[in-house]
Each structure stands twice: as C-alpha cells, then as structure tokens.
Design an enzyme around this catalytic site. Sequence first.
Site, mmCIF file in Angstrom:
data_model
loop_
_atom_site.group_PDB
_atom_site.id
_atom_site.type_symbol
_atom_site.label_atom_id
_atom_site.label_comp_id
_atom_site.label_asym_id
_atom_site.label_seq_id
_atom_site.Cartn_x
_atom_site.Cartn_y
_atom_site.Cartn_z
ATOM 1 N N CYS A 52 0.748 -0.954 0.045
ATOM 2 C CA CYS A 52 -0.183 0.009 -0.032
ATOM 3 C C CYS A 52 0.996 1.407 -0.056
ATOM 4 C CB CYS A 52 -0.910 -0.096 1.350
ATOM 5 S SG CYS A 52 -0.194 -0.204 2.885
ATOM 6 N N HIS B 136 -1.324 1.674 7.483
ATOM 7 C CA HIS B 136 -1.837 1.293 6.140
ATOM 8 C C HIS B 136 -1.808 2.880 5.340
ATOM 9 C CE1 HIS B 136 -4.314 0.016 2.662
ATOM 10 N NE2 HIS B 136 -5.223 0.759 3.049
#
Length: 892
Positions: A302, A849
């Site tokens: 990510c 994230h």
Amino acid sequence: MVGLPSVDSSDSTGRVDSDNIINDNNNSDQRVYFVPFRWWKDAQDSTSGESDVKRGILYTATPGTSYAGPMKLINNIFNSDLAFNLRKEEDSLHNGENGEVGVSGRDYALVPGEMWLQALKWHSDAKVAAKGGKSFSAAEDDMADVYPLQLRLSVPRETNSLGVKISKKDNAVELFRRACKIFSVDSEQLRIWDFSGQTTLYFVNDRNRFLKDCQRQSDQEILLELQVYGLSDSMKGREGKKDEMSGQHPANCSSGASVMINGCIGTANSTSFGTNASTFCGRSGEAGSLGLTGLQNLGNTCFMNSAIQCLAHTPKMIDYFLGDYCREINHDNPLGMNGEIASAFGDLLRKLWAPGATPVAPRTFKAKLARFAPQFSGFNQHDSQELLAFLLDGLHEDLNRVKSKPYVEVRDGEGRQDEEVANEYWQNHLARNDSIIVDVCQGQFKSTLVCPECKKVSITFDPFMYLSLPLPSTTLRTMTVTVISTDGTSQPSPFTITVPKSGRFEDLIQALSVACSLGANETLLVAEIYNNRIIRFLEEPADSLSLIRDDDRLVAYQLNKDMVKAPSVVFMHQQMEEQYIHGKLTSSWKTFGIPLVARLSNVVNGSDIHGLYLKLLNPFQIRAEEVLDDCDTSESTAVEDISQKEHGSSPVSNGFEKHPDANGVVSPSECELQFYLTDEKGIVKESQIIMGETVPAAGVSGRLHVLASWPEKYVKEYDTQLLSSLPQIFKSCFFTKRPQESVSLYKCLQAFLMEEPLGPEDMWYCPGCKEHRQASKKLDLWRLPEILVIHLKRFSYSRFLKNKLETFVDFPIDDLDLSNYIAYRNGELSNRYMLYAVSNHYGSMGGGHYTAFVHHGGGRWYEFDDSHVYPIGLEKIKTSAAYLLFYRRVVE
C-alpha cells in the site's frame, strides 16, 4: 443467432495457445466481433501491406425514430429500447487511411473471428516482445473480455441504411447499460467499419445465405449476436461510506464472471473507450473518467500504491508517459537503471489510464523496484516517502537527456550578486541533469553557513526534489512516574509530568521534583522496573529521554541527600505459590511487587535489615479488624520478637511457636520473614541473613541486594496489590488518543527555514579556520518547481525508539501562497499552489496502512485505497494522517 463457441485448446495453466485456436476456428468461427477500430488497425498495419488490408464498409450512426437518448436510458433502463440507424457511406470503400480515424474512441470495427484472433495475437506478441518474452498465448483474461450483445436489425430496402434496435428484453441489464454508452449518438459522431462482409448481404439479393446464421424473428427484424471485445465497463466505485458494505469493498469489480456488488453488475478485464469510461456502483448513471483505476495490494504494498497514484495524477507527467517517452530513455547513464524503472513505471501508468481499466497488479514494477532497490524487496511495510525519493531519482537518471555529463567546477561567489551565482549553479546543474523530473519537480535552495569562530560566510545554491518539513508543535511528551518514599510515611504516588520530547534525563528529574514537592534536603533515585526487579538505574543527567519507551515502568525513590554517599539496600519480595503441574499440587517461590530501596549505615546486622524492611512496608499494612483478629499482637510484636532473638529467647512470635527443622532453620511459611543475600535479578539465594549477625558490606556497586521471603500471614496482613501497582510511562488505548495537536503548514515551513546550529555529527569544514566547525545553517527557498512535493516528518527515529507524530497539520487546499517565504522574486512565475494529491498513513510505526487522495477532473476528489476507488468530500481531505502533499503551480 450465432453462438459463442467454446475454446478448449488450453494447457494446464489455463492459457490458450493461439495457433490451435486459429487452426480450430478458421473454417468454423462465423462469429462477428465488435472491436475498437484503432486496436484492429494497429495490428493490420503491422502485419499486412496496404494493398493486402481487407477493405471495409463505413457506416455512420444517426438517431432512430424510437431513440430515447443514452443518458435517459442509463438513468432508467426500463424506459425504452435503444434504436439508431446505420447509414452506409457509398464512397467509403477504403480501410481508413486517415491517420486520425479511431483516435477519439468513437470508431469501431466489425471483424470475423479469424481476423480478431490474429489481431489479438499481434497485440499480445508485441507486449511479450517488449518484456523479453518468446511466445504468445491467449490468456483466459482475453476470452473473458468477450461478451455477447444481441441486436435486432431491420432492412429498409428503399434506403441505403440499416435499422438497429437493442432491446432490454434480449440483453442482461448490465449489457444493455453498456450498449447505451457504446452506441451513444447524442454527442460525438459514431462510425462503424464492417470488415466482416456480413452487412453487405443486406444490400444484395442473396439474403437467404445470411439467414442461415441468423434467426428470423419477424418479417422486419433479424436477431444478430455480436461478440464485443475491449469495450466492457469497469465498475470503479460507489456512493457512500466504505463501512456501509459490511467490510466488502465494491470499487473496481474484478471477477472473470459477472458479479453483483451493491446492486451493480461488473465484468472483469473490461475496457471502455471514450470520455465516459467508468461507471460508479451505487450511483445511478454516474460516469467516471480515465485514471480512476486502483492498484492491487501484492502484500504490504500500500505504501507503493499510494505514492504511485499521486505521481500517476501529476500534471505533465501524465502527458509525458502517455506519449512517446521511450525515445528519451538513457540506456548509457551509469547512474541509471538501463531505462528499466522508467519503462516499468510508464507501462504501469498507461495501464492505470487505459479506458475502462480494472485494478492493475503492479507485479512487474514491484519486481524491477526490488531488483534495483533491494530495501523494497519482500513484503514488509515501507515508507512511501522513501519510495517516492528513490522513484523520482531513478526516473530522472533513466530519462536524463544528457548522454555525457560534463565536468563542472563550482566557483565561489566572490562577492557577486546572489542572482548571478544562483543562475550559474542552476545552469551547471542543468548541464548534467535534464529530464522531465527536473523540468517539473526540482527547485533550488539558498544555503547559508556561518562559522562561529571566524564568521566566514559560505553561500551555495543546491537543487531539491521535495521539502521535508518538521512538525514544530510536537515537542512535548507526557510521562507517568511513581514516587516511593523511603521513610515509611506514605504510600506510592504516581505523578504525570510533561517533558520535552527531545529532552534529557535532567529535565525529567526537574519536572518530577516540582510535581512531588521534593524537599530541599531530598533527592530522587530513578529506576526502571521489569518483572518485579530493577533492571537499570537512570543516573546520568545527559542521557536522552528517547531511551525511555512508553511501555516502560519507572519508580523514583525519595532519598535523603545527607546519606547520598551511604550504601543502599534493594529489597525484592517473594511468596509461596501453589499450582497444579501434571495433576499434582506443587509449591514454589514467586517474585512479586515493586522493589523497595533504602540507605544503610556503614555496618549493619540482620536485625537492622529486618527492622528497615518492616519500616518500608508500613505504608502497605492492612489495618482491618478482621485481619487483626487472627493475631494476638500488632506489628510491634514483630519488633519485640527481634529483641527476643537477640537475647536468645525462645522463638515465639504473634502467638505461634516456631519449630526448627533438622538443620535448626525455622520454616518461613510457619512464622516469620526470612532474608537472603541475592544477585541483582533476585534469582540466586546466596546466604541467609541471621538476626544479630553482621551483614557483608555492599559490593563495588554500592548496593546490597536482599530477597525477602514472605510467610503466609504477611501476605494477608499487607496490601500486595498496592505493592505491585506500577503504571506505564504512557498507557495507549484503542479508544483513547493523545490530545490532538494542530499546527499550520506555514508554521512547519517557518521551522524548516529557521536558522539552527549544525549537529556534532554534521560539522562543517570552514575554509577560513581550516577546521571542522559547528556552524549555523540557514535555508531559503530560491527557485520553486512547477510541482511542489511536501513531506511532513511524522516519523522520528533514534537508536532505541521509533515514533510517529499524530499532529494535525492544517494545510491549504486551493491557495498555498509562498510569496513570503521565497528569497528570490521572479515576477514571471507564480508562487501560489493548489493541492492535487495527498499520501496518507494511518496507524503506528512499522505497520499501519497507506491510501491516497487525488483531485480528478471535474473538480472532484477521490480516495485510492489499493484496488478500491471512492469519491470523497472536500471536507475529508485534511486529516492527521496526511504524510505527503502534492501541489501544482497556479498560473496567474
């Protein structure tokens, strides 16, 4: 109706060999494929001579009598059928020599199965050859991208046209929706080239030949099935919050078969040409546009996806990589990567901007990245800023237009004007570095160093790719420390204090002394506790507070200054615990509680140790009546017992007679405390401390370690829970957060440009003193780039600690004005910027994230969360997760 034949010439991998397909279908495949004209013509131009290219018939689409308009049909698909006319152009018996044909995506072609497969093979071979492959095989993805569309054709003999009707009765809802978009004739002109020869049959007498392959539905209509390739919609998003999907992300449907998500049906590997290429699930009739394509997460990638999405929406870089960038690849640059990073990035960006593309798996780019930057190999989480820095530098070297870098000698300013020196530095830089990255992303600093001794001033002008700004408000830290008195007068008290994050141990002592009202004749001895033992004493004032972690537990012992040079004793506690092991009840000694510390006189005996320990335990004594009922005397009886032992009296304490064992040792479980000399960890019982006998002097450390073994009655008489209660330095909780700090982006910029001394590890060699000096340094913005990337330094690193700053940075979205922060005013260029992308990091260090916010065409913002793309409101752009800010210059 022509059916879709099955393809079974596949190997064990599920891939289909093209030669087998061609051989199997040369004579039997009577299907008619509906494909983008440009896609077909590129293959034809490369595989056939101009005279060999099959000549086609051109039809121009015009609205039919019952045509209701595409947008009306998309908004209400049950309202009407789609009807239009195909007018034959009599003078169009050519193959589209005009090079502009097909560019708009509104030109299509009807081709037979053999020609479709040959074109498919050419495109696949070209892609394989570009990547160093050897052979072609048609993947299941290519076959899955074919879907049938039913058309009803009418043949008005008196006109030179065909009537076309696409009915909701003959097609699935989603296929009908796609047809409405493909055959829209309201806006741009729609043209269809027929290279299959099938439509010609409508204008000749031999009509029955065609009817063998088509089902006659009525005297006026014939049902024809087209095999549509490369024109299916990509489901890219939906309206509403992500959590409304109960954990299932709807954006970018990616299944080989039709799938239903939030009321929308999508098909994998789909491609749609034209400006209205993407449909958002859950929003009736809303069309997206090119570039709203997600990146699949390959396993903790990510961080890479977030940075790539920001770059993939950077103005000028989009046009550059969608154009003929390959001609600028520098294969001879020793600092480059033979153009492989640029080629991989360009190929990835083209996939992201392909019309109607589904989520892209960046495996090739990831492999190239791992090859040239091993730190990004594997599937660990990394820093998106570090990835961005490497990628920009790698793209620059791969695309550097300078083939042979000249040697450039830097001259001193010699009293010249800053403008002249700065331009000289910049021209020297361009002589060795000239690429799209330099054109778009690089600016220039003015760096001023001043020697603290001879006051020598050195001015240089250095290029920069991005600004790394500190967060100036995040300078404080809260710490909770438990203070314990050593005179037995008060219970332990936790104090929460505020200290500088970059402070030293002396700052902690000063703040804690004020908090606990430390007396003038008192001092604090701070220790770290782990597993009921002291693992270290914090006694060096210059030690950094970064050595203390949030989950550490600290105790500050309140001692008398007058006895600061006297040896100390450290008491650790243990009690007998029973537990079942393999079904058998066993007993063993277990350490518990906070170690207690006190000062000793020079010469002590066992009685002194006993009395001192009871004094330290006094604040923990339980004074409830129910406990005293079991005892004939109070704590003073224990003191009297010490005296009895010293005079040789019978060992009786608290009404219990003590019975020595065969070795003359009284069992502690029956009577009284037992003391043993031990090591720093309290594990080894070296020797028992006997009443009246002299205790050995403290060792080199000046500390005597004593282990106190508790009898059962002491466990009942003292509050062991209080004795064991010790809070962490900082207790983080899932539902509670630290107080939200806020700072302006301009404040961060001011802190970055502030004059500051160099660190001891960054000493500057002064040409005047001929020595390394800790000079003062001042940075100024001199030349600003067209694309300004700002890195917010949220992550702090030290030898023992990694930390993330959750400060909320209030950054401008529409108007970042740097006019007051630039040292050189160039009237030709604007100093105002507009935000167009943000890379966000959620979570803590070493995990979390990454996502990206991107400003897309039409003034809308979208969130790119790996393969999922969602519209997002302007009010949600500013968060404490913002990590990288991408600004573009506003043209005034």
